[in-house]
Design a protein around this motif. Structure first.
Motif, mmCIF file in Angstrom:
data_model
loop_
_atom_site.group_PDB
_atom_site.id
_atom_site.type_symbol
_atom_site.label_atom_id
_atom_site.label_comp_id
_atom_site.label_asym_id
_atom_site.label_seq_id
_atom_site.Cartn_x
_atom_site.Cartn_y
_atom_site.Cartn_z
ATOM 1 N N ASN A 1 0.813 -1.220 0.000
ATOM 2 C CA ASN A 1 0.000 0.000 0.000
ATOM 3 C C ASN A 1 0.853 1.280 0.000
ATOM 4 N N GLN A 2 2.133 1.178 -0.364
ATOM 5 C CA GLN A 2 2.993 2.376 -0.428
ATOM 6 C C GLN A 2 3.030 2.906 -1.852
ATOM 7 N N ARG A 3 2.940 4.210 -1.979
ATOM 8 C CA ARG A 3 2.935 4.845 -3.286
ATOM 9 C C ARG A 3 4.332 5.367 -3.618
ATOM 10 N N ARG A 4 4.669 5.362 -4.893
ATOM 11 C CA ARG A 4 5.980 5.827 -5.321
ATOM 12 C C ARG A 4 6.240 7.274 -4.948
ATOM 13 N N SER A 5 5.218 8.025 -4.920
ATOM 14 C CA SER A 5 5.378 9.454 -4.632
ATOM 15 C C SER A 5 5.807 9.719 -3.200
ATOM 16 N N LEU A 6 5.775 8.716 -2.353
ATOM 17 C CA LEU A 6 6.150 8.914 -0.953
ATOM 18 C C LEU A 6 7.517 8.310 -0.618
ATOM 19 N N VAL A 7 8.128 7.616 -1.559
ATOM 20 C CA VAL A 7 9.417 6.975 -1.288
ATOM 21 C C VAL A 7 10.526 8.025 -1.269
ATOM 22 N N GLN A 8 11.451 7.871 -0.303
ATOM 23 C CA GLN A 8 12.531 8.851 -0.123
ATOM 24 C C GLN A 8 13.877 8.124 0.017
ATOM 25 N N ASP A 9 14.948 8.756 -0.504
ATOM 26 C CA ASP A 9 16.321 8.244 -0.388
ATOM 27 C C ASP A 9 16.508 6.882 -1.046
ATOM 28 N N GLU A 10 15.838 6.695 -2.179
ATOM 29 C CA GLU A 10 16.012 5.445 -2.920
ATOM 30 C C GLU A 10 16.621 5.691 -4.305
ATOM 31 N N CYS A 11 16.289 6.800 -4.923
ATOM 32 C CA CYS A 11 16.806 7.092 -6.260
ATOM 33 C C CYS A 11 18.281 7.487 -6.192
ATOM 34 N N PHE A 12 19.045 7.022 -7.161
ATOM 35 C CA PHE A 12 20.472 7.312 -7.261
ATOM 36 C C PHE A 12 21.193 7.046 -5.939
ATOM 37 N N LEU A 13 20.808 5.947 -5.291
ATOM 38 C CA LEU A 13 21.365 5.631 -3.973
ATOM 39 C C LEU A 13 22.854 5.336 -4.056
ATOM 40 N N SER A 14 23.311 4.612 -5.080
ATOM 41 C CA SER A 14 24.736 4.272 -5.182
ATOM 42 C C SER A 14 25.587 5.524 -5.369
ATOM 43 N N ALA A 15 25.083 6.481 -6.172
ATOM 44 C CA ALA A 15 25.821 7.735 -6.361
ATOM 45 C C ALA A 15 25.857 8.546 -5.073
ATOM 46 N N THR A 16 24.752 8.529 -4.328
ATOM 47 C CA THR A 16 24.695 9.262 -3.060
ATOM 48 C C THR A 16 25.690 8.696 -2.067
ATOM 49 N N GLU A 17 25.711 7.382 -1.925
ATOM 50 C CA GLU A 17 26.643 6.756 -0.983
ATOM 51 C C GLU A 17 28.086 6.981 -1.403
ATOM 52 N N CYS A 18 28.318 7.020 -2.692
ATOM 53 C CA CYS A 18 29.677 7.280 -3.184
ATOM 54 C C CYS A 18 30.116 8.698 -2.844
ATOM 55 N N LEU A 19 29.269 9.681 -3.038
ATOM 56 C CA LEU A 19 29.621 11.072 -2.772
ATOM 57 C C LEU A 19 29.888 11.314 -1.298
ATOM 58 N N GLN A 20 29.213 10.581 -0.427
ATOM 59 C CA GLN A 20 29.417 10.762 1.013
ATOM 60 C C GLN A 20 30.840 10.413 1.443
ATOM 61 N N LYS A 21 31.535 9.622 0.644
ATOM 62 C CA LYS A 21 32.906 9.242 0.982
ATOM 63 C C LYS A 21 33.888 10.394 0.809
ATOM 64 N N ILE A 22 33.420 11.506 0.271
ATOM 65 C CA ILE A 22 34.305 12.661 0.097
ATOM 66 C C ILE A 22 34.761 13.214 1.443
ATOM 67 N N MET A 23 33.990 12.925 2.504
ATOM 68 C CA MET A 23 34.345 13.408 3.841
ATOM 69 C C MET A 23 35.296 12.461 4.565
ATOM 70 N N MET A 24 35.592 11.296 3.973
ATOM 71 C CA MET A 24 36.377 10.283 4.661
ATOM 72 C C MET A 24 37.861 10.353 4.322
ATOM 73 N N THR A 25 38.272 11.338 3.567
ATOM 74 C CA THR A 25 39.687 11.506 3.218
ATOM 75 C C THR A 25 40.035 12.987 3.266
ATOM 76 N N VAL A 26 41.338 13.260 3.485
ATOM 77 C CA VAL A 26 41.808 14.650 3.487
ATOM 78 C C VAL A 26 42.618 14.953 2.237
ATOM 79 N N ASP A 27 42.874 13.942 1.419
ATOM 80 C CA ASP A 27 43.677 14.105 0.211
ATOM 81 C C ASP A 27 42.826 14.736 -0.894
ATOM 82 N N PRO A 28 43.170 15.927 -1.404
ATOM 83 C CA PRO A 28 42.387 16.559 -2.478
ATOM 84 C C PRO A 28 42.247 15.660 -3.702
ATOM 85 N N GLN A 29 43.320 14.917 -4.042
ATOM 86 C CA GLN A 29 43.259 14.021 -5.191
ATOM 87 C C GLN A 29 42.220 12.926 -4.967
#
Length: 908
Positions: free
Chosen positions: A778-806
């Motif tokens: 009974n869940q509608r697509r219009s109410l789903v959150q944090d599911e689209c482009f999840l792999s890209a989102t999790e990848c971008l969050q790793k930018i805070m886990m290093t201090v190396d600009p490269q």
């Protein structure tokens, strides 16, 4: 049978004993016998003083009799015959105390005029005793007032006795000087009367070689030298023998070659015998040839000649009459030095304790020494509780160093910077905790002099010129609310004189400023309210210090000792002077100077030796292996590169940590980090050059492009973590306003489900990854959150886990690849997104990644990334991320409220 000197000594003591007995019977006893009960306090005082004098006279007589008895027994004993066995005084401390008490009692009577007062009461009696007093006083002196005669009668016997003692000792000196050298236990090995020899430049009528000493006799004086501290140096023609002792140098020359051989052989054997402690002595010409005395020895000696070692005792290793090796120096005033010596001077590592005037306070110098002076790295803990850690030259602070007082000091202060001949000079940082101020700038002769920056705990930042510790000329002041003042100041940064204030809202006030204590600020000028509000970056992001302190020369004093070390060829014996050491604290050293030691931790061999360090540099290095090797070197405090990194970390923290973390210094800090990366790469190259030179090879030259590539791709990522905490704090402060707006935008965007946000961002619907949405019952697509482009989102969050600009740029690249892969999967074919399609999707991913302080992250990456990436793919992706960051801050990112009913039927 007694000698004339012994007979004179015995007679002298007998005469003195008899004289004391006569003084007691003729003077003191009558004085006390005639005394009546005193009627007043003064008479009672005189009587007490006379009684004390009588007691001290009796005690002195008994002491003389005791010594006289001892002399008679010794002089009549066969075993005691000879001046070397003569004991002048028995229990000398007891004899000295008896004389002191007699003199003190006599002086008290003289001061109180006890003799004159007693004589007045018995004037008739003493007039009849003048003849007896005249006999007592040798040489007359019995005329005059009775009180004066009594005074002389009690003084003259002791004075005469001391004078006779002096004359006797002078006669004994002439007789005993030579005789005392001879004893049954001390054999005479050679006499210049038997084998003539001349001595130069010293003068000697006679030379005596004994089992344990060499004696030069000149008249009544005898100069002796301990054979353990005599070194022999035969002359080039073998006709002269040069002798070295700790404080004298002289030569022996015999009349003929045979005599020269005898003296050299006998001296060599005597020195060897004294060092071995053996009594047997070989016969000249018998057995094997005599061995040479060792040049290096271990013994103790107290210096007698005037100079810096006067009365100091050295105990330790010697070489050719000089302290050489490890040893300890102790002065009578409490100074102690333990460590390494070279040719008579402190040279190498050493610890010196210098007592202060107040009790239990020492200055403790743990340092490297060169030719008697502190030189190289040292740690000095002063009795004032100040501590200096840094470099010295010729005994003075010179080069880079840190001087810090304890937090409990009345005015706690810390200076980190350059020194010249014991004074603060060059670039340095001083933090005054009591005033809440930090000064960054130039110094001269212990005073702030030249361009400088003042940062206060209240957030005020000033840049201007200092002269003789005072602010001079115009300057710039930025307050915490971003108000800007340009003009002249007082010493405490109060606006004084002509200037202009620019307020955050754009208003300006230009004119003359002044004020006084408790009177507030007074101004006379023009207030302009018509100006447009300035751009926030015009004042809030204004940077100070740029150009005032050239970054290339700012901290060259840190690298100077390293460059001197490299120019010398990286010798192992100088490694500790460069790298420093760890040893006991001054408190531990002060507990017991008797057990003063200089143990410290600094490996001299194995993996930590300089030879091993240089050898490791020669190993073949692929980029990955070289990176790992440099990482290991920079993380070790025992490696020259690691020492340099730790030192520049101290300077960075001194300037930009704590209340000195001011956003207006951000660019000053980031250019400093980049320069340290360049200098450390140059340091690595110089070490490599030394390693190659030792193998007979040369290092190829490096062009500017190759150098920059290695600095930004290899060295900067390795050193940046050491500065990252302080540096990123400055970026946070500088970009706080944008990050706050960005945070509000992220908060707004996070309230809505994925499809609503994709629609709001104008993402084309055929790019929506609806297949990735996982729906519950009974869940509608219009109410789903944090599911689209999840792999890209999790990848971008790793930018805070290093201090190396490269590595941050590589995270951004992988994020872009994940977005492309997701879109390609949705479309069922490979798809390269144009910027118009990529930007909305990237904004979506950024909003879902919820990265804190993204503005500070972006600007740090931009400033620290390799210049070769400018205009390339990484630059394109970083620009796209910047656009996302700016879009999220805008009012366009404020979503309208959700309707009460959302029709999402077409999205099912």
């Amino acid at each position: 049978m007694c000698t004339p000197e012994e007979r004179a000594l015995l007679q002298l003591e007998e005469v003195f004993s008899a004289t004391l007995a006569r003084v007691n019977s003729l003077v003191l006893q009558p004085l006390l016998a005639a005394a009546t009960e005193p009627s007043d306090a003064k008479d009672r005082e005189c009587l007490q003083l006379l009684q004390q004098l009588h007691q001290s006279t009796q005690q002195l007589w008994e002491t003389v009799e005791e010594s006289l008895c001892s002399l008679r027994q010794r002089l009549h004993s066969p075993e005691s015959v000879g001046l070397d066995a003569l004991l002048l005084l028995r229990r000398p401390d007891h004899v000295l105390q008896a004389h002191k008490e007699y003199i003190e009692a006599y002086a008290n009577c003289v001061v109180a005029q006890a003799f004159q007062k007693a004589a007045k009461k018995q004037s008739q009696y003493w007039r009849g005793r003048r003849k007896a007093l005249r006999q007592l006083l040798s040489g007359g002196g019995a005329e005059g007032p009775v009180g004066t005669v009594l005074l002389q009668a009690l003084r003259q016997p002791l004075t005469h006795h001391v004078q006779q003692y002096v004359l006797l000792l002078l006669r004994l000196q002439d007789t005993i000087q030579e005789d005392v050298l001879y004893s049954p236990a001390r054999r005479l090995l050679l006499d210049s009367l038997d084998v003539p020899v001349s001595v130069t430049p010293l003068r000697a009528e006679r030379v005596l070689l004994l089992e344990d000493a060499l004696a030069l006799v000149q008249g009544s004086s005898v100069h002796t030298f301990d054979l353990k501290l005599v070194w022999l140096d035969p002359g080039p023609d073998r006709r002269e023998l040069h002798l070295l002792t700790p404080e004298e140098e002289f030569s022996f020359r015999a009349k003929d070659p045979q005599g020269q051989v005898v003296w050299q052989w006998k001296l060599t054997q005597a020195v060897c015998q004294a060092l071995r402690g053996k009594k047997d002595f070989p016969v000249l010409g018998a057995g094997v040839d005599p061995s040479e005395a060792p040049a290096c020895r271990c013994t103790a000696y107290t210096f007698c000649a005037e100079g810096r070692l006067f009365q100091a005792t050295y105990e330790g290793e010697w070489c050719r009459a000089k302290p050489h090796g490890k040893g300890t120096l102790r002065w009578p005033d409490g100074r102690n030095h333990v460590g390494d010596f070279y040719q008579g001077l402190e040279h190498g590592f050493g610890i010196r304790l210098v007592p202060q005037a107040c009790e239990d306070k020492f200055d403790c110098f743990k340092c490297h020494w060169k030719e008697g002076s502190m030189c190289g790295y040292g740690i000095c803990e002063y009795g004032t509780d100040e501590v200096y850690k840094g470099y010295f030259r010729e005994g003075l602070r010179h080069g880079f160093g840190v001087l810090e007082s304890t937090p409990q000091a009345p005015q706690p202060c810390k200076y980190t910077g350059h020194w010249e001949r014991g004074q603060k000079s060059g670039h340095g940082i001083e933090e005054d905790s009591s005033r809440g101020e930090r000064y960054i700038g130039m110094w001269q002769a212990d005073q702030r002099h030249g361009p400088g920056i003042m940062v206060t705990q209240a957030g005020v930042c000033y840049q201007g010129t200092f002269q003789a510790d005072k602010i001079v000329g115009p300057g710039t002041l930025l307050s915490e609310d971003d108000s800007l003042y340009e003009g002249t100041f007082s010493r405490d940064l109060t606006l004084l004189g002509k200037g202009k204030v620019t307020f955050p809202n754009g208003f300006t006030l230009e004119g003359s400023f002044g004020g006084g204590s408790g009177k507030g600020l007074h101004t006379q000028g023009v207030l302009d309210t018509a100006a447009l509000p300035p751009h926030p970056s015009s004042t809030s992001k204004r940077q100070l210090g740029l150009g005032a302190f050239p970054v290339e020369s700012r901290w060259q004093g840190v690298y100077s000792p390293f460059r001197d070390f490299v120019r010398a060829g990286c010798p192992g014996e100088l490694r500790e002077a460069l790298l420093g050491f760890h040893t006991q604290s001054s408190r531990e050293l002060r507990k017991s100077q008797e057990y003063l030691c200089c143990d410290r931790s600094c490996p001299e061999d194995g993996a930590g030796s300089m030879e091993a360090v240089l050898e490791e540099l020669l190993q073949p290095r692929e980029p990955a292996a070289l990176r790992q090797s440099l990482k290991k070197a920079l993380s070790s405090s025992l490696h020259p590169l690691g020492k340099l990194l730790r030192t520049v970390m101290l300077t960075f923290q001194a300037a930009y940590a704590g209340f000195g973390a001011n956003k207006h210094l951000q660019q000053l800090a980031q250019e400093e980090v980049r320069q340290h990366a360049r200098d450390l790469w140059a340091a690595y190259r110089s070490l490599l050059q030394v390693a190659l030179q030792r193998k007979g090879q040369t290092l190829e030259d490096e062009d500017a492009e190759t150098r920059d590539l290695q600095v930004y791709s290899l060295m900067l990522p390795l050193v940046l973590p050491s500065f990252y905490s302080e540096l990123f704090t400055l970026y946070l402060l500088l970009h706080e306003r944008e990050d706050n707006l960005y945070g509000q935008g992220i908060t707004n965007l996070s309230l809505f489900p994925d499809t609503k946000l994709l629609e709001f961002l104008d993402v084309q619907k055929h790019l929506w990854p609806l297949k990735d949405l996982t729906l519950t019952t009974n869940q509608r697509r219009s109410l789903v959150q944090d599911e689209c482009f999840l792999s890209a989102t999790e990848c971008l969050q790793k930018i805070m886990m290093t201090v190396d600009p490269q590595e941050k740029l590589e995270v951004l690249e992988r994020t872009h690849a994940e977005i492309q892969a997701t879109v390609s999967r949705v479309l069922g074919r490979e798809q390269q997104l144009p910027m118009d399609d990529l930007l909305p999707l990237l904004i979506f991913v950024v909003s879902r990644a919820r990265i804190q302080h993204l503005g500070a992250e972006i600007h740090l990456i931009r400033d620290m990334m390799d210049p070769m990436h400018v205009g390339g793919r990484y630059d394109f992706l970083l620009t796209a991320l910047e656009s996302c960051f700016e879009h999220i801050q805008t009012d366009d990112m404020r979503l309208p409220p959700l309707p009460s009913h959302v029709d999402g039927g077409d999205l099912r």
